[in-house]
Motif scaffolding. Structure first.
Motif, PDB file in Angstrom:
ATOM      1  N   LEU A  74       4.301  -1.551   4.729  1.00  0.00           N
ATOM      2  CA  LEU A  74       4.797  -1.820   3.379  1.00  0.00           C
ATOM      3  C   LEU A  74       3.730  -2.485   2.522  1.00  0.00           C
ATOM      4  N   LEU A  75       3.057  -3.483   3.063  1.00  0.00           N
ATOM      5  CA  LEU A  75       2.009  -4.176   2.315  1.00  0.00           C
ATOM      6  C   LEU A  75       0.869  -3.225   1.967  1.00  0.00           C
ATOM      7  N   ALA A  76       0.504  -2.379   2.923  1.00  0.00           N
ATOM      8  CA  ALA A  76      -0.561  -1.403   2.659  1.00  0.00           C
ATOM      9  C   ALA A  76      -0.142  -0.417   1.584  1.00  0.00           C
ATOM     10  N   GLY A  77       1.138  -0.081   1.565  1.00  0.00           N
ATOM     11  CA  GLY A  77       1.626   0.865   0.579  1.00  0.00           C
ATOM     12  C   GLY A  77       1.488   0.390  -0.848  1.00  0.00           C
ATOM     13  N   VAL A  78       1.493  -0.927  -1.044  1.00  0.00           N
ATOM     14  CA  VAL A  78       1.344  -1.471  -2.390  1.00  0.00           C
ATOM     15  C   VAL A  78       0.005  -1.055  -3.003  1.00  0.00           C
ATOM     16  N   PHE A  79      -1.042  -1.045  -2.162  1.00  0.00           N
ATOM     17  CA  PHE A  79      -2.383  -0.765  -2.666  1.00  0.00           C
ATOM     18  C   PHE A  79      -2.875   0.643  -2.339  1.00  0.00           C
ATOM     19  N   ALA A  80      -2.147   1.358  -1.486  1.00  0.00           N
ATOM     20  CA  ALA A  80      -2.633   2.654  -1.020  1.00  0.00           C
ATOM     21  C   ALA A  80      -2.847   3.644  -2.157  1.00  0.00           C
ATOM     22  N   GLY A  81      -1.913   3.709  -3.091  1.00  0.00           N
ATOM     23  CA  GLY A  81      -2.035   4.672  -4.178  1.00  0.00           C
ATOM     24  C   GLY A  81      -3.259   4.434  -5.033  1.00  0.00           C
ATOM     25  N   VAL A  82      -3.585   3.156  -5.294  1.00  0.00           N
ATOM     26  CA  VAL A  82      -4.779   2.829  -6.088  1.00  0.00           C
ATOM     27  C   VAL A  82      -6.027   3.303  -5.367  1.00  0.00           C
ATOM     28  N   LEU A  95      -0.681  10.981  -8.792  1.00  0.00           N
ATOM     29  CA  LEU A  95       0.068  11.364  -7.601  1.00  0.00           C
ATOM     30  C   LEU A  95      -0.042  10.336  -6.476  1.00  0.00           C
ATOM     31  N   GLY A  96      -1.227   9.806  -6.259  1.00  0.00           N
ATOM     32  CA  GLY A  96      -1.393   8.798  -5.212  1.00  0.00           C
ATOM     33  C   GLY A  96      -0.598   7.550  -5.495  1.00  0.00           C
ATOM     34  N   ARG A  97      -0.668   7.052  -6.735  1.00  0.00           N
ATOM     35  CA  ARG A  97       0.037   5.820  -7.081  1.00  0.00           C
ATOM     36  C   ARG A  97       1.545   6.011  -7.118  1.00  0.00           C
ATOM     37  N   VAL A  98       2.012   7.165  -7.548  1.00  0.00           N
ATOM     38  CA  VAL A  98       3.451   7.429  -7.550  1.00  0.00           C
ATOM     39  C   VAL A  98       3.972   7.531  -6.121  1.00  0.00           C
ATOM     40  N   THR A  99       3.240   8.237  -5.262  1.00  0.00           N
ATOM     41  CA  THR A  99       3.639   8.341  -3.855  1.00  0.00           C
ATOM     42  C   THR A  99       3.676   6.974  -3.197  1.00  0.00           C
ATOM     43  N   SER A 100       2.632   6.185  -3.445  1.00  0.00           N
ATOM     44  CA  SER A 100       2.556   4.847  -2.876  1.00  0.00           C
ATOM     45  C   SER A 100       3.706   3.971  -3.358  1.00  0.00           C
ATOM     46  N   ALA A 101       3.971   4.009  -4.670  1.00  0.00           N
ATOM     47  CA  ALA A 101       5.065   3.202  -5.220  1.00  0.00           C
ATOM     48  C   ALA A 101       6.407   3.644  -4.662  1.00  0.00           C
ATOM     49  N   PHE A 102       6.602   4.953  -4.562  1.00  0.00           N
ATOM     50  CA  PHE A 102       7.858   5.501  -4.044  1.00  0.00           C
ATOM     51  C   PHE A 102       8.116   5.018  -2.632  1.00  0.00           C
ATOM     52  N   TRP A 103       7.110   5.161  -1.770  1.00  0.00           N
ATOM     53  CA  TRP A 103       7.285   4.751  -0.381  1.00  0.00           C
ATOM     54  C   TRP A 103       7.411   3.234  -0.246  1.00  0.00           C
ATOM     55  N   THR A 104       6.600   2.499  -0.997  1.00  0.00           N
ATOM     56  CA  THR A 104       6.631   1.045  -0.885  1.00  0.00           C
ATOM     57  C   THR A 104       7.987   0.487  -1.275  1.00  0.00           C
ATOM     58  N   ILE A 105       8.550   0.988  -2.380  1.00  0.00           N
ATOM     59  CA  ILE A 105       9.824   0.457  -2.859  1.00  0.00           C
ATOM     60  C   ILE A 105      10.962   0.824  -1.910  1.00  0.00           C
ATOM     61  N   HIS A 106      11.055   2.122  -1.569  1.00  0.00           N
ATOM     62  CA  HIS A 106      12.211   2.504  -0.746  1.00  0.00           C
ATOM     63  C   HIS A 106      12.054   2.058   0.712  1.00  0.00           C
ATOM     64  N   TYR A 107      10.841   1.668   1.107  1.00  0.00           N
ATOM     65  CA  TYR A 107      10.595   1.219   2.472  1.00  0.00           C
ATOM     66  C   TYR A 107      10.656  -0.300   2.579  1.00  0.00           C
ATOM     67  N   SER A 108      10.806  -0.998   1.437  1.00  0.00           N
ATOM     68  CA  SER A 108      10.641  -2.453   1.403  1.00  0.00           C
ATOM     69  C   SER A 108      11.626  -3.192   2.303  1.00  0.00           C
ATOM     70  N   ALA A 109      12.845  -2.705   2.393  1.00  0.00           N
ATOM     71  CA  ALA A 109      13.847  -3.388   3.217  1.00  0.00           C
ATOM     72  C   ALA A 109      13.931  -2.833   4.634  1.00  0.00           C
ATOM     73  N   ALA A 110      13.206  -1.749   4.921  1.00  0.00           N
ATOM     74  CA  ALA A 110      13.334  -1.078   6.217  1.00  0.00           C
ATOM     75  C   ALA A 110      12.940  -1.944   7.411  1.00  0.00           C
ATOM     76  N   PRO A 111      11.833  -2.726   7.353  1.00  0.00           N
ATOM     77  CA  PRO A 111      11.503  -3.567   8.507  1.00  0.00           C
ATOM     78  C   PRO A 111      12.619  -4.558   8.847  1.00  0.00           C
ATOM     79  N   VAL A 112      13.229  -5.141   7.823  1.00  0.00           N
ATOM     80  CA  VAL A 112      14.351  -6.049   8.066  1.00  0.00           C
ATOM     81  C   VAL A 112      15.512  -5.274   8.696  1.00  0.00           C
ATOM     82  N   GLY A 113      15.750  -4.063   8.190  1.00  0.00           N
ATOM     83  CA  GLY A 113      16.820  -3.242   8.737  1.00  0.00           C
ATOM     84  C   GLY A 113      16.613  -2.929  10.210  1.00  0.00           C
ATOM     85  N   ALA A 114      15.362  -2.628  10.601  1.00  0.00           N
ATOM     86  CA  ALA A 114      15.076  -2.334  12.011  1.00  0.00           C
ATOM     87  C   ALA A 114      15.377  -3.530  12.895  1.00  0.00           C
TER      88      ALA A 114
END
Length: 427
Positions: free
Chosen positions: A70-78, A361-380
């Protein structure tokens, strides 16, 4: 490979994808990589379970790795929108090869669970960077009207490799131990990196000048603007905005499902490591089916019906997994879940590729995954903790019911639109 070679055009869109040289090499690289990934998918939870016997410990490791991703996803698109994407793919494969190779090397002396909490988050962070880059380059390999087909082909053969991988992983883990299976994953990344060195992308893979920093802006101002660019695009697009929110809840409910499956098979049903691999291999057959069917189904039913219907069936499958008292039942429900996940995921990824400008495209993909994945680690962590405390059956039913609720809510949003890729304007 020279930059000139990377800029050569691809064959015409009328040529079958399997005859496209560059897509074929890229296709092969990803298939080989997935074979290795499926080894780690089985071996890492088994490594923890053998050492600790705790499904909660498995879930905690998944949560920590997910947080790093998740943290990597914040910067991955940039990063992706600023660098040569082919070189970035190769670098990610090489780094993961080295990191995963350390696990079997250390395990030859003695198990060190703490090492997994160091290496796996790093691997997941690099994996997120690779995944964002992977999504952006598909559009540089095929024409726009073939994106869904290309994604379906990639997912189908990846799933086919996922049939062989879990079977072999179960055999290797049973005979030589889970650490040896992780070594196979490390080797697969090396092979993938070599293959990617021969791929040529249409129009090159370097970001356009619109992603470059203005001389009048500070580095932090530029970084902040880049981080917000993807979020801003998602907010303005009604379908992507709704998908991001809905998938946040879906990811929360399903990230820990692999751990839950393995725990159910090992603890509740008393099965062997080899059986775990067999069940995951059978599940991959569902992914193959879903990936091959997604393009014609979407053409016939439209985006909304395809995505919502598959999420609903996912909910039913999740609800039944914990109650399944036989290996065949667990395998069938796993195949159903993975097949529907493949169809829904391919639809949403293809839509992003179709409607997003190239330089974003990179930043949109990164933002999309980061936001919708943000709660997933807690969920696991919550899902596996609840399973250890209350059992897999009630936890599965609760998670499945919530997935059905997500599908129902989607009917009230723009996600229900049959052809959102044809919309010309955002809200």
């Amino acid at each position: 490979m020279s930059e000139l070679a990377a800029d050569e055009p691809l064959p015409e869109g009328s040529r079958p994808l399997w005859r496209d040289r560059d897509f074929g090499v890229f296709w092969t690289a990803q298939t080989l990589s997935v074979v290795g990934d499926s080894f780690a998918l089985i071996a890492l939870p088994l490594l923890v379970l053998h050492a600790t016997g705790s499904v909660a410990q498995m879930g905690l490791l998944t949560a920590v790795a997910g947080a790093a991703s998740l943290l990597a996803g914040v910067f991955a698109g940039v990063v992706v929108d600023r660098m040569d994407r082919r070189k970035l793919l190769i670098a990610c494969d090489v780094v993961r090869m080295v990191l995963y190779a350390l696990i079997p090397l250390v395990w030859t002396f003695a198990p060190q669970i703490w090492l997994l909490y160091v290496l796996l988050p790093l691997c997941e962070a690099v994996g997120m960077l690779f995944s964002v880059t992977y999504v952006t380059v598909v559009r540089s390999l095929v024409s726009g009207d073939r994106i869904t087909e290309a994604n379906g082909r990639l997912n189908a053969t990846a799933a086919a490799a996922g049939v062989v991988g879990p079977l072999c992983a179960g055999i290797v883990a049973a005979r030589f131990g889970p650490a040896a299976a992780i070594g196979v994953d490390a080797a697969s990344f090396g092979v993938s990196a070599c293959c990617l060195g021969f791929v040529r992308f249409r129009g090159g893979t370097r970001a356009t000048r619109s992603t470059q920093a203005s001389e009048a802006e500070s580095a932090w101002q530029t970084l902040w603007k880049d981080l917000l660019a993807g979020v801003s695009f998602l907010r303005r697009h009604p379908v992507l905005r709704a998908l991001t929110i809905l998938l946040s809840f879906f990811s929360f409910l399903t990230l820990g499902l692999n751990d839950l499956l393995i725990y159910h098979l090992k603890h509740d049903l008393g099965q062997s490591d080899g059986t775990v691999g067999t069940v995951f291999a059978a599940g991959a057959l569902g992914t193959i089916t879903g990936a091959l069917l997604v393009a014609p189904v979407r053409r016939r039913l439209g985006f909304g019906a395809t995505w919502i219907g598959n999420v609903a069936v996912c909910g039913l499958a999740v609800a039944g997994i914990g109650w399944a008292g036989s290996v065949a039942g667990v395998a069938g429900l796993t195949a159903t879940f993975l097949g529907c996940t493949a169809m829904a995921g391919t639809c949403s990824m293809s839509l992003r590729q179709e409607v997003t400008p190239e330089h974003l495209l990179g930043r949109v993909t990164s933002a999309f995954w980061t936001i919708h994945y943000s709660a997933a680690p807690v969920g696991a962590a919550v899902l596996t903790w609840a399973a250890q405390r209350h059992g897999t059956a009630p936890v599965g039913v609760a998670a499945g019911a919530c997935c059905l609720l997500i599908a129902g809510l989607a009917l009230l949003t723009p996600v229900r639109r049959p052809r959102p890729e044809r919309s010309v304007g955002h809200d």
